[in-house]
Design an enzyme around this catalytic site. Sequence first.
Site, PDB file in Angstrom:
ATOM      1  N   PRO A  10     -10.098  10.903   0.369  1.00 55.32           N
ATOM      2  CA  PRO A  10     -10.044  11.279  -1.033  1.00 55.32           C
ATOM      3  C   PRO A  10      -9.669  10.136  -1.979  1.00 55.32           C
ATOM      4  CG  PRO A  10      -8.186  12.208   0.172  1.00 55.32           C
ATOM      5  CD  PRO A  10      -9.148  11.667   1.194  1.00 55.32           C
ATOM      6  N   ASN A  11     -10.361  10.145  -3.108  1.00 55.89           N
ATOM      7  CA  ASN A  11     -10.140   9.226  -4.235  1.00 55.89           C
ATOM      8  C   ASN A  11     -10.660   7.815  -3.990  1.00 55.89           C
ATOM      9  OD1 ASN A  11      -8.727  11.211  -5.863  1.00 55.89           O
ATOM     10  ND2 ASN A  11      -7.059  11.001  -4.396  1.00 55.89           N
ATOM     11  N   ARG A  18      -9.845   2.847  -9.962  1.00 55.25           N
ATOM     12  CA  ARG A  18      -8.574   3.496  -9.646  1.00 55.25           C
ATOM     13  C   ARG A  18      -7.456   2.467  -9.417  1.00 55.25           C
ATOM     14  NH1 ARG A  18      -7.216   5.900  -3.651  1.00 55.25           N
ATOM     15  NH2 ARG A  18      -5.252   6.874  -4.241  1.00 55.25           N
ATOM     16  N   TYR A  23      -5.475  -1.336  -5.735  1.00 51.98           N
ATOM     17  CA  TYR A  23      -6.672  -1.195  -4.894  1.00 51.98           C
ATOM     18  C   TYR A  23      -7.803  -2.186  -5.226  1.00 51.98           C
ATOM     19  CZ  TYR A  23      -4.328   3.122  -3.556  1.00 51.98           C
ATOM     20  OH  TYR A  23      -3.408   4.034  -3.090  1.00 51.98           O
ATOM     21  N   ASN A  72     -10.377   5.259   6.752  1.00 46.77           N
ATOM     22  CA  ASN A  72      -9.313   5.258   5.757  1.00 46.77           C
ATOM     23  C   ASN A  72      -9.210   6.695   5.255  1.00 46.77           C
ATOM     24  OD1 ASN A  72      -7.510   4.985   3.690  1.00 46.77           O
ATOM     25  ND2 ASN A  72      -8.498   3.201   2.747  1.00 46.77           N
ATOM     26  N   ALA A  75      -4.952   9.715   1.284  1.00 47.32           N
ATOM     27  CA  ALA A  75      -3.741  10.555   1.217  1.00 47.32           C
ATOM     28  C   ALA A  75      -3.622  11.494   2.420  1.00 47.32           C
ATOM     29  CB  ALA A  75      -3.731  11.349  -0.082  1.00 47.32           C
ATOM     30  N   GLU A  96      -7.714   2.697  12.220  1.00 49.09           N
ATOM     31  CA  GLU A  96      -7.155   3.170  10.937  1.00 49.09           C
ATOM     32  C   GLU A  96      -7.027   1.984   9.994  1.00 49.09           C
ATOM     33  OE1 GLU A  96      -3.233   4.859  11.343  1.00 49.09           O
ATOM     34  OE2 GLU A  96      -2.951   5.043   9.165  1.00 49.09           O
ATOM     35  N   HIS A  98      -6.067   0.695   5.814  1.00 49.84           N
ATOM     36  CA  HIS A  98      -5.615   0.964   4.453  1.00 49.84           C
ATOM     37  C   HIS A  98      -5.771  -0.305   3.640  1.00 49.84           C
ATOM     38  CE1 HIS A  98      -4.066   4.849   5.594  1.00 49.84           C
ATOM     39  NE2 HIS A  98      -3.568   4.268   6.668  1.00 49.84           N
ATOM     40  N   ARG A 105       5.268   0.708   0.159  1.00 47.96           N
ATOM     41  CA  ARG A 105       5.180   1.667  -0.949  1.00 47.96           C
ATOM     42  C   ARG A 105       6.147   2.843  -0.715  1.00 47.96           C
ATOM     43  NH1 ARG A 105      -0.979   2.791  -2.011  1.00 47.96           N
ATOM     44  NH2 ARG A 105      -0.090   3.664  -3.924  1.00 47.96           N
TER      45      ARG A 105
HETATM   46  C1  DQA Z   1      -4.605   4.215   1.020  1.00 46.73           C
HETATM   47  C2  DQA Z   1      -3.084   4.421   1.007  1.00 46.73           C
HETATM   48  C3  DQA Z   1      -2.747   5.889   0.846  1.00 46.73           C
HETATM   49  O1  DQA Z   1      -1.340   6.061   0.834  1.00 46.73           O
HETATM   50  C4  DQA Z   1      -3.298   6.419  -0.455  1.00 46.73           C
HETATM   51  O2  DQA Z   1      -3.054   7.802  -0.549  1.00 46.73           O
HETATM   52  C5  DQA Z   1      -4.745   6.110  -0.648  1.00 46.73           C
HETATM   53  C6  DQA Z   1      -5.258   4.819  -0.205  1.00 46.73           C
HETATM   54  C7  DQA Z   1      -4.971   2.725   1.066  1.00 46.73           C
HETATM   55  O3  DQA Z   1      -6.118   2.434   1.430  1.00 46.73           O
HETATM   56  O4  DQA Z   1      -4.170   1.867   0.711  1.00 46.73           O
HETATM   57  O5  DQA Z   1      -5.480   6.886  -1.260  1.00 46.73           O
HETATM   58  O6  DQA Z   1      -5.128   4.816   2.195  1.00 46.73           O
END
Ligand code: DQA
Length: 138
Positions: A10-11, A18, A23, A72, A75, A96, A98, A105
């Site tokens: 998501p997002n 964003r 990011y 990835n 959230a 995995e 990120h 964070r």
């Molecule tokens: C994320 C880190 C997550 O905590 C966050 O909710 C994201 C992006 C990252 O790629 O840094 O949406 O996965």
Amino acid sequence: MKKIIIINGPNLNLLGKREPGIYGAQTFEDFYKDLNQKYEAFELSYFQSNIEGELIDKLQEVGFLYDGIILNAAAYTHTSVGIGDAIKAIETPVIEVHISNTFSREEFRHQSYISPNAKGVILGFGLQSYELALQSFL
Ligand code: DQA
């Protein structure tokens, strides 16, 4: 040719717009185009969804067919027992990734339902995290 899929949660469709301070300013589509050109040795594909069940459906669909999954879960990393279980259920190794260093964070980002079931974890290198994950399949 190794079949590798990048799955974004998501997002992450909003990359570029964003929170660019966290990011970055590049869209994922631009980055993905470059990655395809640079790594012709892989048959790459890409899937993004904001919906937890769709991510699980995709993991189940590719999880017995592909050579690797770069995930990835955004959230959902921190909340989804279902995605963690899906990774346990499939055969394809999952890396995995990120973009940000989740450990630098908020505390709630330190928990991952993905990590215990992943082959490896790469985080904090911006979009390069995906490239480093891809290189692990070379
Ligand atoms: C994320 C880190 C997550 O905590 C966050 O909710 C994201 C992006 C990252 O790629 O840094 O949406 O996965």
